[in-house]
Design an enzyme around this catalytic site. Structure first.
Site, PDB file in Angstrom:
ATOM      1  N   ASP A 245       0.954  -1.398  -0.114  1.00  0.00           N
ATOM      2  CA  ASP A 245       0.125  -0.387  -0.020  1.00  0.00           C
ATOM      3  C   ASP A 245       1.047   1.281   0.224  1.00  0.00           C
ATOM      4  O   ASP A 245       2.106   1.024   0.245  1.00  0.00           O
ATOM      5  CB  ASP A 245      -1.017  -0.247   1.713  1.00  0.00           C
ATOM      6  N   GLU A 297      14.245 -14.879  -0.699  1.00  0.00           N
ATOM      7  CA  GLU A 297      14.819 -15.690  -0.178  1.00  0.00           C
ATOM      8  C   GLU A 297      14.080 -17.237  -0.930  1.00  0.00           C
ATOM      9  O   GLU A 297      14.351 -17.637  -1.331  1.00  0.00           O
ATOM     10  CB  GLU A 297      14.814 -15.890   0.912  1.00  0.00           C
TER      11      GLU A 297
HETATM   12  C1  GLC Z   1      -4.676   2.954  -0.750  1.00  0.00           C
HETATM   13  C2  GLC Z   1      -5.676   2.066  -0.427  1.00  0.00           C
HETATM   14  C3  GLC Z   1      -6.558   2.745  -0.051  1.00  0.00           C
HETATM   15  C4  GLC Z   1      -6.271   3.454   1.206  1.00  0.00           C
HETATM   16  C5  GLC Z   1      -5.108   4.092   1.339  1.00  0.00           C
HETATM   17  C6  GLC Z   1      -4.835   4.237   3.233  1.00  0.00           C
HETATM   18  O1  GLC Z   1      -4.379   4.162  -1.590  1.00  0.00           O
HETATM   19  O2  GLC Z   1      -5.769   1.886  -2.152  1.00  0.00           O
HETATM   20  O3  GLC Z   1      -7.987   2.147  -0.129  1.00  0.00           O
HETATM   21  O4  GLC Z   1      -7.313   4.459   2.060  1.00  0.00           O
HETATM   22  O5  GLC Z   1      -4.076   3.594   0.564  1.00  0.00           O
HETATM   23  O6  GLC Z   1      -4.451   3.233   3.334  1.00  0.00           O
END
Ligand code: GLC
Length: 588
Positions: A245, A297
């Site tokens: 993310d 790994e």
């Molecule tokens: C990313 C995710 C989204 C979330 C954001 C904060 O963009 O896809 O859904 O709200 O990160 O974590």
């Protein structure tokens, strides 16, 4: 074009395999096409939004056992299932749910809402038995403000976790009356300043997203070590990869300099700044090298990073073999051949022939593409033509659950909105921000025409699609003209044709304005794809493999296709998409 026979006959015989009951069954439609450790490149990845996939417990929320129950839809080893190679699970960790799971309060276990670690282990086993890999979403830029690390960090300015988040005093001239002066001008992606004052600690902390999602301090080696330990734990449990993310936001400038303003400001505060200092810092490369070495790994693992609000060229810089990076070029295109052609050419230039892109049209943050690309049309022609693009452009395709049945955005009345950034934003933010209603793309999956779409026995956490009784998996599985049938066939074709998996991409220039035609080719085979984006007739010239004995249809959205000699002008009906293979003599 002249119509003779449906391309059915051109396809290899479906594998007459029994449904998997014993040891796992590897789909192996043609010799040499089975996926090995390069599945991250040749395979198709499917995003499961666990809350909305299948509810096994009757609480209206999807869960891990629900996912297990539906694995056969994803891949049962035969062409009667979708045939995907991996699932990416959106976050399943404990979370107060303020960003619907992207606010994690414990990275090392499963939210009881979704099940237990035992359920997770079973999911891995059941998925692997079917040849499906499991990719976890890792939310490492921030935690929930309810995470024990943050609770400890906010408690005092000294102590082991004091420096785990980004705490700052107000500027020196601060006095009680000036409490609102923040350390710099950074703004949150969800609206408002990126700094929140904390009374207990008497300092501001940074949050790129909600105030309940404080950013971790990635310059602290202990934070990095804790994250790598957590990653190792999931690898030991058997996961096959990770989606990262907002990974390019982990590191901020060491001096937290204010961002320059854009010359031409956007509508949202976030868009009025050039996000120079709050992301894409050079230290990220060091961390990526360490993290990727850990993943590498183990044989056959992969990662994919979510490139967050930055220049597209960085996708090429950050990606590496086995480590993909989403670029959202295609997701932002209007439904026009020239727009998709330009975006594809740009991507090809960014990644180069040796680099490897992803292909994404929908995800949990965006309007579903069946709605976004075809606001005017109620039928599924655009969804099918888009499926052809998704599964034949160069790169690893990522499907978003529900797109295989052409699921559309579900209108949610304002009073029912769940997504907190949308609820908080108020009417102006709702009007200006694409984040205002992510709920619309997160509707529960309609499996059957039973009440609540067979998703749950009770009213689900979000509204079902209004057409769930007719647009559902069971109904489309029985209809050879459905969107689902198109996805199954196209994924099957990818499996059978290495050119569609790894072949080079080249645009064909001889086509009418609304038609995008291109070749995918390896040394051994050439496949031609043409998509008519227009609502009127279009054409393309079937050429590009002079040694071929002509072009044989493999797939058509409009069912009936005939072979075309090399160089023939082929007419396409409105929104028709076709896939053809160069005939046998080219392979001579
Ligand atoms: C990313 C995710 C989204 C979330 C954001 C904060 O963009 O896809 O859904 O709200 O990160 O974590």
């Amino acid at each position: 074009m002249a119509i003779e026979s449906f391309p059915e006959s051109r396809l290899p015989d479906p594998v007459a395999a029994p449904r998997p009951t014993g040891p796992r069954l590897v789909p192996r439609p043609v010799e040499g096409a089975a996926f090995g450790s390069d599945w991250w490149q040749r395979g198709v990845i499917y995003q499961v939004y666990p809350r909305s996939f299948a509810d096994s417990t009757g609480d209206g929320v999807g869960d891990l056992r629900g996912v297990i129950d539906r694995l056969d839809h994803l891949n049962d080893g035969t062409d009667r299932s979708l045939g995907v190679d991996a699932i990416w699970l959106s976050p399943i960790y404990p979370s107060p749910g303020l960003d619907v799971g992207y606010d994690v309060s414990d990275h090392a276990t499963i939210d009881p809402l979704f099940g237990t670690l035992d359920d997770f282990d079973r999911l891995i086993d059941e998925a692997h038995r079917r040849g499906i890999r499991v990719v976890l979403d890792l939310v490492m830029n921030h935690t929930s403000s309810a995470h024990p690390w943050f609770l400890e960090s906010r408690a005092a300015r000294s102590g082991p976790k004091a420096d785990w988040y980004i705490w700052r005093d107000p500027p020196r001239s601060w006095s009680r009356a000036q409490r609102r002066r923040r350390p710099n001008n950074w703004v949150s992606y969800f609206g408002g300043p990126a700094w929140t004052w904390d009374e207990t600690r008497g300092q501001f902390y940074l949050h790129t997203f909600l105030p309940e999602q404080p950013d971790l301090n990635w310059r602290n080696p202990e934070v990095r070590a804790a994250m790598l330990t957590m990653v190792r734990g999931w690898l030991d449990r058997g996961v096959d990869g990770f989606r990262l993310d907002v990974f390019n936001a982990f590191f901020k400038h060491p001096e937290l300099l204010s961002n320059p303003r854009r010359v031409i400001g956007g509508r949202r505060a976030y868009d009025r700044q050039r996000h120079h200092y709050d992301k894409d810092q050079p230290e990220l490369h060091e961390f990526l090298a360490e993290f990727r070495a850990l993943v590498d790994e183990r044989e056959g693992r992969m990662t994919v990073g979510e490139l967050f609000a930055t220049e597209a060229h960085r996708a090429g810089e950050y990606s590496a073999p086995r480590h993909l990076v989403f670029d959202f070029h295609l997701i932002s295109q209007p439904w026009r051949a020239d727009a998709f052609a330009r975006a594809t050419a740009e991507r090809e230039a960014i990644f180069g022939p040796a680099g490897w892109p992803t292909v994404v049209l929908s995800n949990h943050d965006q309007s579903r593409h069946a709605s976004r690309l075809s606001a005017r049309s109620r039928d599924d022609a655009v969804a099918k033509a888009a499926a052809v693009l998704l599964l034949t452009l160069r790169g690893t395709p990522f499907l978003y659950y529900g797109e295989e049945i052409g699921l559309r955005d579900v209108p949610i009345p304002r009073a029912e909105i769940v997504d907190p950034p949308a609820r908080r934003g108020g009417p102006i933010a709702r009007r200006l921000s694409p984040w205002w209603n992510r709920d619309q793309a997160r509707a529960p999956m309609p499996w059957t025409d039973a009440p609540f779409g067979g998703f749950s026995e009770v009213r689900p956490w979000l509204r079902m699609a209004p057409d769930a009784a007719t647009r559902n998996v069971a109904r489309q599985a029985a209809d050879p003209r459905s969107v689902l049938a198109a996805y199954r066939r196209l994924i099957w074709l990818r499996r059978c044709h290495p050119a569609l998996q790894v072949g080079a991409w080249r645009r064909l220039s001889k086509a009418s304005g609304d038609v995008l035609a291109y070749l995918r080719s390896t040394d051994d085979e050439t496949v031609l794809v043409a998509v008519n984006f227009g609502r009127g007739p279009g054409w393309f010239r079937a050429e590009g493999d002079p040694a071929s004995g002509g072009w044989e249809p493999l797939f058509g959205t409009h069912e009936a296709l005939a072979p075309a000699p090399e160089g023939a002008r082929v007419e396409l009906r409105p929104l028709e998409a076709v896939v053809l293979a160069a005939g046998p003599s080219s392979r001579g």
